[in-house]
Scaffold this motif. Sequence first.
Motif, mmCIF file in Angstrom:
data_model
loop_
_atom_site.group_PDB
_atom_site.id
_atom_site.type_symbol
_atom_site.label_atom_id
_atom_site.label_comp_id
_atom_site.label_asym_id
_atom_site.label_seq_id
_atom_site.Cartn_x
_atom_site.Cartn_y
_atom_site.Cartn_z
ATOM 1 N N PHE A 56 0.844 -1.193 0.000
ATOM 2 C CA PHE A 56 0.000 0.000 0.000
ATOM 3 C C PHE A 56 0.875 1.237 0.000
ATOM 4 O O PHE A 56 1.743 1.388 0.865
ATOM 5 N N ALA A 57 0.640 2.105 -0.965
ATOM 6 C CA ALA A 57 1.344 3.379 -1.057
ATOM 7 C C ALA A 57 0.495 4.447 -0.389
ATOM 8 O O ALA A 57 -0.643 4.720 -0.811
ATOM 9 N N ARG A 58 1.048 5.020 0.678
ATOM 10 C CA ARG A 58 0.253 5.957 1.490
ATOM 11 C C ARG A 58 0.304 7.363 0.909
ATOM 12 O O ARG A 58 0.782 8.307 1.540
ATOM 13 N N LEU A 59 -0.245 7.487 -0.295
ATOM 14 C CA LEU A 59 -0.362 8.780 -0.941
ATOM 15 C C LEU A 59 -1.564 9.524 -0.387
ATOM 16 O O LEU A 59 -2.464 8.893 0.193
ATOM 17 N N PRO A 60 -1.643 10.840 -0.600
ATOM 18 C CA PRO A 60 -2.835 11.587 -0.158
ATOM 19 C C PRO A 60 -4.108 11.006 -0.771
ATOM 20 O O PRO A 60 -4.116 10.519 -1.899
ATOM 21 N N GLY A 61 -5.183 11.076 -0.004
ATOM 22 C CA GLY A 61 -6.424 10.481 -0.474
ATOM 23 C C GLY A 61 -6.472 9.011 -0.104
ATOM 24 O O GLY A 61 -5.944 8.606 0.919
ATOM 25 N N PRO A 62 -7.110 8.198 -0.943
ATOM 26 C CA PRO A 62 -7.293 6.787 -0.591
ATOM 27 C C PRO A 62 -6.020 5.949 -0.684
ATOM 28 O O PRO A 62 -6.012 4.801 -0.229
ATOM 29 N N GLY A 63 -4.966 6.470 -1.271
ATOM 30 C CA GLY A 63 -3.755 5.692 -1.453
ATOM 31 C C GLY A 63 -3.914 4.699 -2.595
ATOM 32 O O GLY A 63 -4.944 4.661 -3.288
ATOM 33 N N TYR A 64 -2.885 3.877 -2.783
ATOM 34 C CA TYR A 64 -2.885 2.933 -3.895
ATOM 35 C C TYR A 64 -2.476 1.548 -3.401
ATOM 36 O O TYR A 64 -1.459 1.397 -2.715
ATOM 37 N N TRP A 65 -3.268 0.557 -3.809
ATOM 38 C CA TRP A 65 -3.005 -0.844 -3.470
ATOM 39 C C TRP A 65 -2.416 -1.569 -4.676
ATOM 40 O O TRP A 65 -2.790 -1.297 -5.815
ATOM 41 N N GLY A 66 -1.546 -2.525 -4.391
ATOM 42 C CA GLY A 66 -1.134 -3.450 -5.421
ATOM 43 C C GLY A 66 -2.179 -4.543 -5.594
ATOM 44 O O GLY A 66 -3.198 -4.560 -4.905
ATOM 45 N N GLN A 67 -1.877 -5.470 -6.503
ATOM 46 C CA GLN A 67 -2.843 -6.532 -6.808
ATOM 47 C C GLN A 67 -2.726 -7.703 -5.834
ATOM 48 O O GLN A 67 -3.609 -8.560 -5.790
ATOM 49 N N GLY A 68 -1.660 -7.738 -5.069
ATOM 50 C CA GLY A 68 -1.477 -8.789 -4.077
ATOM 51 C C GLY A 68 -0.634 -9.949 -4.584
ATOM 52 O O GLY A 68 -0.565 -10.214 -5.787
ATOM 53 N N THR A 69 0.002 -10.630 -3.643
ATOM 54 C CA THR A 69 0.773 -11.833 -3.956
ATOM 55 C C THR A 69 0.468 -12.884 -2.893
ATOM 56 O O THR A 69 0.438 -12.580 -1.703
ATOM 57 N N GLN A 70 0.219 -14.115 -3.336
ATOM 58 C CA GLN A 70 -0.193 -15.173 -2.422
ATOM 59 C C GLN A 70 1.024 -15.765 -1.708
ATOM 60 O O GLN A 70 2.023 -16.127 -2.338
ATOM 61 N N VAL A 71 0.899 -15.894 -0.402
ATOM 62 C CA VAL A 71 1.886 -16.597 0.423
ATOM 63 C C VAL A 71 1.173 -17.756 1.107
ATOM 64 O O VAL A 71 0.171 -17.542 1.798
ATOM 65 N N THR A 72 1.674 -18.944 0.885
ATOM 66 C CA THR A 72 1.095 -20.137 1.490
ATOM 67 C C THR A 72 2.178 -20.858 2.287
ATOM 68 O O THR A 72 3.234 -21.196 1.744
ATOM 69 N N VAL A 73 1.894 -21.073 3.566
ATOM 70 C CA VAL A 73 2.842 -21.756 4.449
ATOM 71 C C VAL A 73 2.228 -23.099 4.821
ATOM 72 O O VAL A 73 1.234 -23.166 5.545
ATOM 73 N N SER A 74 2.825 -24.148 4.296
ATOM 74 C CA SER A 74 2.253 -25.482 4.494
ATOM 75 C C SER A 74 3.325 -26.538 4.285
ATOM 76 O O SER A 74 4.224 -26.377 3.467
ATOM 77 N N SER A 75 3.180 -27.633 5.019
ATOM 78 C CA SER A 75 4.094 -28.750 4.837
ATOM 79 C C SER A 75 3.508 -29.774 3.873
ATOM 80 O O SER A 75 4.137 -30.787 3.570
#
Length: 116
Positions: free
Chosen positions: A97-116
């Motif tokens: 998240f980029a904390r610019l003035p106003g609502p800011g800007y989000w990226g699209q996300g990246t999945q992290v999965t922690v599992s054996s």
Amino acid sequence: QVQVVESGGGLVQPGGSLRLSCATSGFTFSNYAMSWHRQAPGKEREMVAHIINTGSKTMYADSVKGRFTISRDNRKNTVYLQMNNLKPEDTAVYYCFARLPGPGYWGQGTQVTVSS
């Protein structure tokens, strides 16, 4: 226009490590704070880590203190999240998240999965 693009997610075993990157463009990166957030299935999005524009101050959620480290390179317009000793409960989509003035800007996300 502003772009915020995460990378580095994947599948990792418990106890393992991952390093997320967030490349940005379209604004003066060194002027603004940045943060990492995550959202697990069925849960609300939560802030994981925050870093001010100079990189001299950081803040972490209690659940990740001592395991995660946020950093930034103002020459490369990029913020990072080093995640060590990962646990299954860290499984989530991680957003930058980029904390610019106003609502800011989000990226699209990246999945992290922690599992054996």
